[in-house]
Write an enzyme that holds these catalytic residues in place. Structure first.
Site, PDB file in Angstrom:
ATOM      1  N   HIS A  43     108.087 -10.620 -73.651  1.00 34.29           N
ATOM      2  CA  HIS A  43     107.385 -11.907 -73.703  1.00 34.29           C
ATOM      3  C   HIS A  43     108.144 -12.926 -74.546  1.00 34.29           C
ATOM      4  O   HIS A  43     107.825 -14.116 -74.505  1.00 34.29           O
ATOM      5  CB  HIS A  43     105.943 -11.741 -74.200  1.00 34.29           C
ATOM      6  CG  HIS A  43     105.794 -11.475 -75.663  1.00 34.29           C
ATOM      7  ND1 HIS A  43     104.717 -11.915 -76.397  1.00 34.29           N
ATOM      8  CD2 HIS A  43     106.571 -10.799 -76.534  1.00 34.29           C
ATOM      9  CE1 HIS A  43     104.829 -11.532 -77.656  1.00 34.29           C
ATOM     10  NE2 HIS A  43     105.940 -10.849 -77.762  1.00 34.29           N
ATOM     11  N   ASP A  48     104.465 -24.130 -76.863  1.00 27.38           N
ATOM     12  CA  ASP A  48     104.521 -22.804 -77.468  1.00 27.38           C
ATOM     13  C   ASP A  48     104.929 -22.947 -78.928  1.00 27.38           C
ATOM     14  O   ASP A  48     105.650 -23.890 -79.286  1.00 27.38           O
ATOM     15  CB  ASP A  48     105.573 -21.961 -76.728  1.00 27.38           C
ATOM     16  CG  ASP A  48     105.342 -20.463 -76.806  1.00 27.38           C
ATOM     17  OD1 ASP A  48     104.902 -19.983 -77.862  1.00 27.38           O
ATOM     18  OD2 ASP A  48     105.633 -19.777 -75.809  1.00 27.38           O
ATOM     19  N   HIS A  74     106.729 -20.582 -80.045  1.00 27.20           N
ATOM     20  CA  HIS A  74     107.966 -19.810 -79.970  1.00 27.20           C
ATOM     21  C   HIS A  74     108.812 -20.282 -78.797  1.00 27.20           C
ATOM     22  O   HIS A  74     108.292 -20.782 -77.804  1.00 27.20           O
ATOM     23  CB  HIS A  74     107.643 -18.327 -79.810  1.00 27.20           C
ATOM     24  CG  HIS A  74     106.629 -17.819 -80.795  1.00 27.20           C
ATOM     25  ND1 HIS A  74     105.273 -17.825 -80.525  1.00 27.20           N
ATOM     26  CD2 HIS A  74     106.776 -17.344 -82.049  1.00 27.20           C
ATOM     27  CE1 HIS A  74     104.623 -17.344 -81.573  1.00 27.20           C
ATOM     28  NE2 HIS A  74     105.505 -17.052 -82.523  1.00 27.20           N
ATOM     29  N   HIS A  84     103.378 -13.829 -71.954  1.00 25.18           N
ATOM     30  CA  HIS A  84     104.247 -14.896 -71.455  1.00 25.18           C
ATOM     31  C   HIS A  84     105.487 -14.391 -70.722  1.00 25.18           C
ATOM     32  O   HIS A  84     106.235 -15.196 -70.155  1.00 25.18           O
ATOM     33  CB  HIS A  84     104.651 -15.832 -72.603  1.00 25.18           C
ATOM     34  CG  HIS A  84     104.648 -17.272 -72.202  1.00 25.18           C
ATOM     35  ND1 HIS A  84     104.617 -18.316 -73.101  1.00 25.18           N
ATOM     36  CD2 HIS A  84     104.684 -17.877 -70.981  1.00 25.18           C
ATOM     37  CE1 HIS A  84     104.635 -19.472 -72.468  1.00 25.18           C
ATOM     38  NE2 HIS A  84     104.678 -19.231 -71.178  1.00 25.18           N
ATOM     39  N   ASP A  97      99.188 -20.051 -78.345  1.00 26.03           N
ATOM     40  CA  ASP A  97      99.608 -20.052 -79.754  1.00 26.03           C
ATOM     41  C   ASP A  97     100.380 -21.315 -80.111  1.00 26.03           C
ATOM     42  O   ASP A  97     100.746 -21.518 -81.271  1.00 26.03           O
ATOM     43  CB  ASP A  97     100.367 -18.782 -80.132  1.00 26.03           C
ATOM     44  CG  ASP A  97     101.796 -18.700 -79.587  1.00 26.03           C
ATOM     45  OD1 ASP A  97     102.407 -19.733 -79.268  1.00 26.03           O
ATOM     46  OD2 ASP A  97     102.319 -17.571 -79.503  1.00 26.03           O
ATOM     47  N   GLU A 107      98.508 -15.787 -73.102  1.00 26.83           N
ATOM     48  CA  GLU A 107      98.330 -15.186 -74.431  1.00 26.83           C
ATOM     49  C   GLU A 107      96.941 -15.371 -75.038  1.00 26.83           C
ATOM     50  O   GLU A 107      96.780 -15.273 -76.253  1.00 26.83           O
ATOM     51  CB  GLU A 107      99.414 -15.683 -75.402  1.00 26.83           C
ATOM     52  CG  GLU A 107     100.843 -15.471 -74.924  1.00 26.83           C
ATOM     53  CD  GLU A 107     101.349 -14.042 -75.088  1.00 26.83           C
ATOM     54  OE1 GLU A 107     100.598 -13.194 -75.602  1.00 26.83           O
ATOM     55  OE2 GLU A 107     102.517 -13.784 -74.697  1.00 26.83           O
ATOM     56  N   ASP A 111     110.813 -18.332 -76.848  1.00 28.11           N
ATOM     57  CA  ASP A 111     110.807 -17.356 -75.745  1.00 28.11           C
ATOM     58  C   ASP A 111     112.114 -17.380 -74.955  1.00 28.11           C
ATOM     59  O   ASP A 111     112.118 -17.234 -73.727  1.00 28.11           O
ATOM     60  CB  ASP A 111     109.621 -17.614 -74.806  1.00 28.11           C
ATOM     61  CG  ASP A 111     108.282 -17.272 -75.447  1.00 28.11           C
ATOM     62  OD1 ASP A 111     108.286 -16.738 -76.574  1.00 28.11           O
ATOM     63  OD2 ASP A 111     107.241 -17.538 -74.823  1.00 28.11           O
ATOM     64  N   ASP A 170     101.395 -21.606 -73.758  1.00 24.95           N
ATOM     65  CA  ASP A 170     100.995 -20.474 -74.588  1.00 24.95           C
ATOM     66  C   ASP A 170      99.979 -21.005 -75.592  1.00 24.95           C
ATOM     67  O   ASP A 170     100.273 -21.961 -76.325  1.00 24.95           O
ATOM     68  CB  ASP A 170     102.212 -19.903 -75.312  1.00 24.95           C
ATOM     69  CG  ASP A 170     101.934 -18.610 -76.064  1.00 24.95           C
ATOM     70  OD1 ASP A 170     100.835 -18.482 -76.640  1.00 24.95           O
ATOM     71  OD2 ASP A 170     102.825 -17.740 -76.100  1.00 24.95           O
TER      72      ASP A 170
END
Length: 325
Positions: free
Chosen positions: A159, A142, A144, A119, A249, A292, A146, A247
């Site tokens: 990332h 996401d 996260h 990412h 995830d 990802e 980031d 992303d």
């Protein structure tokens, strides 16, 4: 945002209108922004799974730009850490190259689909699309945030830092990234699906007033209302181009297991796809990142690999118009 854009020009008041159905696919085989290898094989794996033909079957004119498939020539012989940041020169060189390619396609009115890779590449994708669409808004899906800065990151893996650089936060004005001028403002960024956010990132989100819908809000309101609230915040008149940075995830590991930093309690299959379906309905999508997907982290389990890659493909199809009926 009202008034002036970052480049000082008056914000356009006309509604963004998507161009005829041409999608340019950029597969970026890159894992320099993270510690785990394997994510560089994500683009080729999705291609082998038939993504390009799947989009043609949705009546898209598909062009494939191969210039980002091998960017190892951009790796410097020496790339010492800058503070905590790992591989900063390599990441910067790749993202600068990617930004130029993305800008070229976006200025032709094409929908730019970037398949990563890690990412950190969002510095390149958004660095490019904002040159073509300076008033765009960003939906960031996401687990996260980031948005760590060089001062707040613990790992130093870039990332986890792309939004800090795109926003021009403290510590990001490094000579190695001089090509990347701040191109986002906090009011044009919204998150969906957060559930693993560092303490430093929480402070940044609060200080800047960045809108974030964690999994708690998804549970409380339902994904339909969350997406409308997200759009109301960053695109209240439904006239700004939308860049979706996704992303995988953001999805629960039971849905997409082959990814680098899975976190339990994520978006279900349908929640994750609804986001894409709704953004397609707006007619405003100008770019999409799918990041990802890491075939190596299936650990030889063909079911986990197939499941994750199939989800990556179906997210793209949903964003480009596939419907259930």
């Amino acid at each position: 945002m009202n008034g002036k854009l970052l480049n000082g020009t008056d914000e356009p008041h006309h509604k963004f209108v998507a161009q005829p159905k041409t999608v340019s696919i950029l597969g970026v085989a890159f894992s320099g922004g993270q510690a785990k290898g394997g994510v560089e094989n994500g683009p080729q794996t999705l291609a082998e799974f038939g993504l390009h033909q799947q989009l043609r079957d949705l009546d898209w004119n598909v062009t494939v730009d191969a210039r980002c498939q091998d960017l190892t020539h951009l790796q410097p012989e020496s790339d010492p850490d800058i503070g905590k940041l790992k591989k900063p020169r390599y990441v910067s060189a790749v993202c600068e190259y990617l930004a130029n390619v993305v800008e070229e396609h976006a200025k032709r009115g094409e929908l730019v689909l970037t398949i990563g890779g890690d990412h950190s590449l969002a510095m390149g994708t958004l660095g490019g699309t904002t040159r073509a669409h300076p008033d765009l808004c960003v939906i960031w899906v996401d687990a996260h945030a980031d948005i760590n800065t060089p001062l707040t990151t613990d790992s130093g893996n870039l990332h986890g830092c792309p939004l800090a650089f795109l926003l021009g936060l403290e510590g990001t004005d490094l000579p190695e990234f001089s090509w990347l001028s701040p191109c986002l403002t906090p009011d044009r960024l919204v998150y969906i699906g957060l559930r693993d956010v560092d303490q430093g990132e929480k402070r940044i989100l609060k200080q800047l007033g960045i809108k974030a819908f964690s999994m708690t809000e998804v549970d409380r309101y339902g994904i339909g209302q969350v997406v409308e609230m997200a759009l109301d915040h960053v695109n209240p008149n439904r006239d700004r181009p939308i860049h979706l940075s996704y992303d995988v995830d953001g999805l629960d590991p039971s849905v997409a297991p082959a990814t680098g930093t899975p976190v339990r309690g994520g978006l279900t299959f349908r929640e994750g796809h609804y986001i894409c379906e709704r953004l397609h309905e707006t007619g405003l999508l100008c770019a999409m990142d799918v990041m990802e997907v890491n075939p190596a982290l299936a650990h030889g389990d063909i079911h986990q690999l197939t499941q994750t890659v199939a989800v990556g493909c179906s997210l793209v199809r949903s964003a480009l118009g596939e419907t259930l009926l």
